[in-house]
Scaffold this motif. Structure first.
Motif, PDB file in Angstrom:
ATOM      1  N   GLN A   9       4.247  -2.480 -15.867  1.00 17.10           N
ATOM      2  CA  GLN A   9       3.225  -3.511 -16.106  1.00 17.10           C
ATOM      3  C   GLN A   9       3.560  -4.814 -15.383  1.00 17.10           C
ATOM      4  N   MET A  10       4.842  -5.080 -15.220  1.00 20.27           N
ATOM      5  CA  MET A  10       5.259  -6.333 -14.592  1.00 20.27           C
ATOM      6  C   MET A  10       5.275  -6.259 -13.073  1.00 20.27           C
ATOM      7  N   ALA A  11       5.668  -5.122 -12.519  1.00 23.48           N
ATOM      8  CA  ALA A  11       5.979  -5.019 -11.089  1.00 23.48           C
ATOM      9  C   ALA A  11       4.739  -5.005 -10.210  1.00 23.48           C
ATOM     10  N   SER A  12       4.930  -5.441  -8.955  1.00 22.90           N
ATOM     11  CA  SER A  12       3.882  -5.382  -7.947  1.00 22.90           C
ATOM     12  C   SER A  12       3.723  -3.955  -7.436  1.00 22.90           C
ATOM     13  N   ASP A  13       2.594  -3.696  -6.795  1.00 22.76           N
ATOM     14  CA  ASP A  13       2.378  -2.408  -6.124  1.00 22.76           C
ATOM     15  C   ASP A  13       2.973  -2.464  -4.713  1.00 22.76           C
ATOM     16  N   PRO A  14       3.406  -1.337  -4.152  1.00 21.93           N
ATOM     17  CA  PRO A  14       3.522  -0.037  -4.790  1.00 21.93           C
ATOM     18  C   PRO A  14       4.700   0.005  -5.755  1.00 21.93           C
ATOM     19  N   LEU A  15       4.513   0.651  -6.906  1.00 16.49           N
ATOM     20  CA  LEU A  15       5.548   0.635  -7.952  1.00 16.49           C
ATOM     21  C   LEU A  15       6.848   1.287  -7.483  1.00 16.49           C
ATOM     22  N   ASP A  16       6.749   2.282  -6.613  1.00 16.34           N
ATOM     23  CA  ASP A  16       7.973   2.942  -6.133  1.00 16.34           C
ATOM     24  C   ASP A  16       8.904   1.963  -5.425  1.00 16.34           C
ATOM     25  N   ASP A  17       8.333   0.936  -4.823  1.00 15.82           N
ATOM     26  CA  ASP A  17       9.146  -0.052  -4.108  1.00 15.82           C
ATOM     27  C   ASP A  17       9.579  -1.212  -4.988  1.00 15.82           C
ATOM     28  N   HIS A  18       8.912  -1.395  -6.139  1.00 24.65           N
ATOM     29  CA  HIS A  18       9.127  -2.601  -6.943  1.00 24.65           C
ATOM     30  C   HIS A  18       9.714  -2.360  -8.325  1.00 24.65           C
TER      31      HIS A  18
END
Length: 483
Positions: free
Chosen positions: A192-201
């Motif tokens: 919920q907190m992280a930027s997209d793309p989630l795999d990188d963040h």
């Protein structure tokens, strides 16, 4: 209260980071080792959880992690600025973006941070970062496409407040959010907190003892190599660096071509270029694909059009096969697509026979060659010819063809020199490895200058003679009249 470790212990930790970051991308590692790694102008704020679930020894490991990441940054008022927000049930601005302008000062400030040891109000911490830590009053720079804003959140538990909405507001404000979870962290809130793309963040580690393994990720994320200095560019003459990118330019007297990389001394000249390509069995299919890419690299340097450069392609092995004649394709896209479609012949290496075909057929009017236009032959081979090449090579040069010879692997350099035009050093190239052919493509210059039209020159001389005769006649009349 846990005693603060001395600075030298953190520095020892930094030295240990080299062992754990051995897997860093080779290019990035080489750039860092050579001092060619810079960080794009960035405002970075670490948001670190020091709630009661984070033991004092674990909090020290978080600080070592922060120090290692800082060590990899290009810290400075015009480069990367770093801030640190500490939170539990309350939030504390430990280091503002304007406070420290050097790595040493930042690392020393990080060593002095103490855990707050209460609850886990992650949403409150993000709101504080948005309103305060990233404010101009705390040293953040005005929003600009040239300056990145990054928040790195480190937490080990479930937030006691809402993070979804406030994280969205932060992202909408242009803040890129990385979320690092440790141990029993709630993974859904990290997402919920992280930027997209989630795999990188979004990152997860089992315990604080291994959090330092994430150091390499952030070194890669924030390291921008000087691509000109590392050689990771395809400019033919001059490379001009910019953060994470570059642009090409040319030396005086040369013009930058449409591809944005190549330079031409004579961009307006018409040229007929025929590639004579060895497709023998020794080349092998995977290397033949590299040869096709190499041809297209050279095509990129040509001004392909109806009135300028025309390109033909001939492949040979035990026999000779014309892939397409001169002038069939008058734009780079169609031409390069045709090169990609060339099928591999295999079999023997009859280079002499291929050279005779080039001389007798490829540059003939029936194959699209234009009268009065410079003819260029580019011969590629990877081995010794199975037939005699001397007569055909000599004939090509006697016809006035400008001949380039390119050899790879087992190609015989004496044969290459026999094929190449004078001066040989500018027209013959050799490399042991197919993968190095891109370097030959950069070096091979087809700068054909339009020669002066002798007819135009004769006309000018005749005109000048008429003017001189007329002036002499007028002079005689003038003398006679007044004599």
């Amino acid at each position: 209260m846990t005693p603060t470790p001395p600075l030298f212990l953190l520095l020892l930790g930094l030295i240990g980071a080299h062992a754990t970051t051995a897997a860093v991308d080779v290019r990035t590692a080489a750039a860092m080792a050579a001092g060619l790694c810079k960080t794009r102008p960035t405002d970075i704020v670490f948001i670190i959880d020091s709630s009661r679930s984070v033991r004092p020894s674990e909090f020290e490991q978080v600080k070592v992690f922060l120090a290692k990441v800082i060590e990899g940054l290009d810290v400075g008022p015009n480069a990367t600025r770093v801030g640190v927000v500490n939170y539990a049930s309350r939030v504390k601005n430990e280091v503002s973006l304007k406070t420290h302008r050097t790595k040493a000062g930042l690392i020393k400030a990080v060593t002095k941070i103490e855990p707050l040891s209460t609850g886990t109000m992650t949403g409150l911490a993000i709101q504080f970062a948005l309103n305060v830590a990233f404010s101009e009053g705390e040293g953040a720079r005005i929003k600009s496409p040239d300056i990145s804003k990054v928040a790195i959140i480190v937490t080990d538990g479930r937030p006691q407040d809402n993070v979804k909405d406030v994280a969205q507001r932060a992202r909408d404000a242009g803040i890129e959010i990385f979320a690092i979870g440790v141990g029993r962290v709630d993974m859904s809130t990290l997402k919920q907190m992280a930027s997209d793309p989630l795999d990188d963040h979004v990152d997860y580690v089992e315990s604080y003892s291994v959090i330092e393994k994430l150091t390499k990720k952030f070194q890669e994320a924030f390291c921008v190599s000087d691509l000109c200095a590392t050689g990771d560019h395809d400019c033919e003459q001059v490379c001009i660096s910019s953060p994470g990118s570059y642009k090409c330019a040319c030396k005086d007297g040369f013009t930058l071509m449409d591809d944005g990389r190549s330079c031409s001394a004579c961009s307006n000249s018409a040229t007929d270029v025929v590639f004579l390509i060895d497709g023998s069995k020794s080349v092998r299919p995977e290397n033949f694909e590299l040869v096709k890419k190499w041809i297209n690299q050279i095509v990129d340097k040509l001004d392909v059009s109806d009135s300028k450069a025309h390109v033909g392609l001939v492949q040979y092995s035990s026999s000779v096969r014309q892939e397409f004649p001169l002038g069939r394709y008058n734009n780079k896209k169609d031409l390069k697509d045709a090169v990609k479609r060339m099928a591999y012949m295999e079999r023997g290496t009859m280079t002499g026979q291929a050279l005779r075909y080039l001389t007798d057929n490829s540059f003939g009017p029936g194959q699209g060659a234009r009268p009065g236009v410079t003819k260029v032959g580019i011969v590629f081979t990877d081995g010794r010819s199975q037939d005699y090449i001397g007569d055909a090579a000599k004939k090509a040069k006697e016809h006035g063809f400008k001949m380039y010879a390119v050899g790879v692997g087992n190609a015989v350099e004496d044969e290459l020199k026999e094929i190449a035009s004078e001066p040989t050093a500018e027209h013959y190239f050799y490399t042991a490895d197919f993968r190095a052919m891109t370097q030959i493509a950069k070096k091979l210059q087809i700068n054909i200058c339009q020669e002066e039209d002798p007819c135009e020159c004769d006309s000018l001389v005749k005109f000048q003679k008429k003017v001189e005769d007329a002036l002499q006649a007028l002079t005689k009349k003038y003398i006679l009249y007044f004599g």
